[in-house]
Design a protein around this motif. Sequence first.
Motif, mmCIF file in Angstrom:
data_model
loop_
_atom_site.group_PDB
_atom_site.id
_atom_site.type_symbol
_atom_site.label_atom_id
_atom_site.label_comp_id
_atom_site.label_asym_id
_atom_site.label_seq_id
_atom_site.Cartn_x
_atom_site.Cartn_y
_atom_site.Cartn_z
ATOM 1 N N GLN A 22 0.842 -1.194 0.000
ATOM 2 C CA GLN A 22 0.000 0.000 0.000
ATOM 3 C C GLN A 22 0.875 1.241 0.000
ATOM 4 O O GLN A 22 1.704 1.417 0.905
ATOM 5 N N ALA A 23 0.709 2.082 -0.991
ATOM 6 C CA ALA A 23 1.413 3.360 -1.031
ATOM 7 C C ALA A 23 0.560 4.423 -0.354
ATOM 8 O O ALA A 23 -0.672 4.353 -0.376
ATOM 9 N N SER A 24 1.233 5.406 0.221
ATOM 10 C CA SER A 24 0.526 6.432 0.969
ATOM 11 C C SER A 24 -0.124 7.480 0.074
ATOM 12 O O SER A 24 -0.906 8.302 0.547
ATOM 13 N N ARG A 25 0.215 7.434 -1.217
ATOM 14 C CA ARG A 25 -0.407 8.351 -2.168
ATOM 15 C C ARG A 25 -0.345 7.735 -3.557
ATOM 16 O O ARG A 25 0.255 6.678 -3.755
ATOM 17 N N SER A 26 -0.949 8.394 -4.482
ATOM 18 C CA SER A 26 -0.921 7.924 -5.863
ATOM 19 C C SER A 26 0.513 7.926 -6.400
ATOM 20 O O SER A 26 1.278 8.850 -6.146
ATOM 21 N N ILE A 27 0.839 6.867 -7.142
ATOM 22 C CA ILE A 27 2.185 6.692 -7.692
ATOM 23 C C ILE A 27 2.108 6.702 -9.216
ATOM 24 O O ILE A 27 1.419 5.867 -9.816
ATOM 25 N N ALA A 28 2.833 7.620 -9.834
ATOM 26 C CA ALA A 28 2.871 7.664 -11.293
ATOM 27 C C ALA A 28 3.967 6.749 -11.850
ATOM 28 O O ALA A 28 3.859 6.255 -12.969
ATOM 29 N N GLU A 29 4.986 6.534 -11.054
ATOM 30 C CA GLU A 29 6.142 5.767 -11.518
ATOM 31 C C GLU A 29 5.891 4.266 -11.447
ATOM 32 O O GLU A 29 4.879 3.820 -10.915
ATOM 33 N N ASP A 30 6.857 3.514 -11.959
ATOM 34 C CA ASP A 30 6.796 2.056 -11.852
ATOM 35 C C ASP A 30 6.830 1.654 -10.380
ATOM 36 O O ASP A 30 7.512 2.281 -9.566
ATOM 37 N N MET A 31 6.108 0.621 -10.059
ATOM 38 C CA MET A 31 6.150 0.028 -8.725
ATOM 39 C C MET A 31 6.698 -1.384 -8.874
ATOM 40 O O MET A 31 6.555 -2.014 -9.925
ATOM 41 N N GLY A 32 7.316 -1.879 -7.813
ATOM 42 C CA GLY A 32 7.900 -3.200 -7.975
ATOM 43 C C GLY A 32 8.175 -3.908 -6.672
ATOM 44 O O GLY A 32 7.932 -3.392 -5.582
ATOM 45 N N TRP A 33 8.674 -5.113 -6.858
ATOM 46 C CA TRP A 33 9.052 -5.967 -5.732
ATOM 47 C C TRP A 33 10.486 -6.455 -5.945
ATOM 48 O O TRP A 33 10.861 -6.853 -7.056
ATOM 49 N N TYR A 34 11.252 -6.439 -4.874
ATOM 50 C CA TYR A 34 12.581 -7.024 -4.830
ATOM 51 C C TYR A 34 12.588 -8.006 -3.668
ATOM 52 O O TYR A 34 11.733 -7.954 -2.794
ATOM 53 N N ARG A 35 13.588 -8.861 -3.661
ATOM 54 C CA ARG A 35 13.723 -9.773 -2.532
ATOM 55 C C ARG A 35 15.193 -9.947 -2.173
ATOM 56 O O ARG A 35 16.073 -9.778 -3.001
ATOM 57 N N GLN A 36 15.400 -10.287 -0.920
ATOM 58 C CA GLN A 36 16.757 -10.539 -0.453
ATOM 59 C C GLN A 36 16.751 -11.780 0.415
ATOM 60 O O GLN A 36 16.144 -11.784 1.497
ATOM 61 N N ALA A 37 17.423 -12.803 -0.065
ATOM 62 C CA ALA A 37 17.558 -14.048 0.682
ATOM 63 C C ALA A 37 18.750 -13.940 1.624
ATOM 64 O O ALA A 37 19.659 -13.139 1.395
ATOM 65 N N PRO A 38 18.782 -14.743 2.666
ATOM 66 C CA PRO A 38 19.900 -14.696 3.608
ATOM 67 C C PRO A 38 21.234 -14.900 2.907
ATOM 68 O O PRO A 38 21.413 -15.849 2.141
ATOM 69 N N GLY A 39 22.160 -13.986 3.155
ATOM 70 C CA GLY A 39 23.492 -14.114 2.577
ATOM 71 C C GLY A 39 23.605 -13.762 1.114
ATOM 72 O O GLY A 39 24.666 -13.956 0.511
ATOM 73 N N LYS A 40 22.525 -13.234 0.537
ATOM 74 C CA LYS A 40 22.539 -12.912 -0.895
ATOM 75 C C LYS A 40 22.202 -11.443 -1.115
ATOM 76 O O LYS A 40 21.673 -10.769 -0.234
ATOM 77 N N GLN A 41 22.499 -10.976 -2.319
ATOM 78 C CA GLN A 41 22.171 -9.600 -2.674
ATOM 79 C C GLN A 41 20.687 -9.473 -2.976
ATOM 80 O O GLN A 41 20.016 -10.437 -3.366
ATOM 81 N N ARG A 42 20.211 -8.264 -2.814
ATOM 82 C CA ARG A 42 18.829 -7.991 -3.175
ATOM 83 C C ARG A 42 18.672 -8.134 -4.691
ATOM 84 O O ARG A 42 19.520 -7.681 -5.459
ATOM 85 N N GLU A 43 17.572 -8.758 -5.110
ATOM 86 C CA GLU A 43 17.368 -8.979 -6.541
ATOM 87 C C GLU A 43 15.961 -8.567 -6.948
ATOM 88 O O GLU A 43 15.023 -8.579 -6.153
#
Length: 113
Positions: A22-43
């Motif tokens: 949930q964003a606190s306001r309207s978003i014009a830009e791209d929205m996305g998801w990243y993940r970070q596993a233990p010991g790994k870089q965010r992807e």
Amino acid sequence: VQLQASGGGLVQAGGSLRLSCQASRSIAEDMGWYRQAPGKQRELVATITRGHFPNYGNSMRDRFSISRDNDKNTVSLQMSNLEPEDTAVYYCHVQLRTGVDVWGRGTLVTVSS
């Protein structure tokens, strides 16, 4: 803008989860998801434009589906056939036009074998 993610939890391998942000306001830009596993870089998991065009990270397209509701200022990630390797903290993200990166606090997804 603030981002609040929810929907993480513990699931068995082969199961499904749906994350929401949930964003606190309207978003014009791209929205996305990243993940970070233990010991790994965010992807990158996936991003989506305001016009609903998705972009997926490597090997994400087959089991993950991103969507957004511009009226509700939300972005969601439907995850299916989860594997233990999907265990990670999942972060909601927006890069504003100013170049500022905004991250949600993250929601933990744990997939048991």
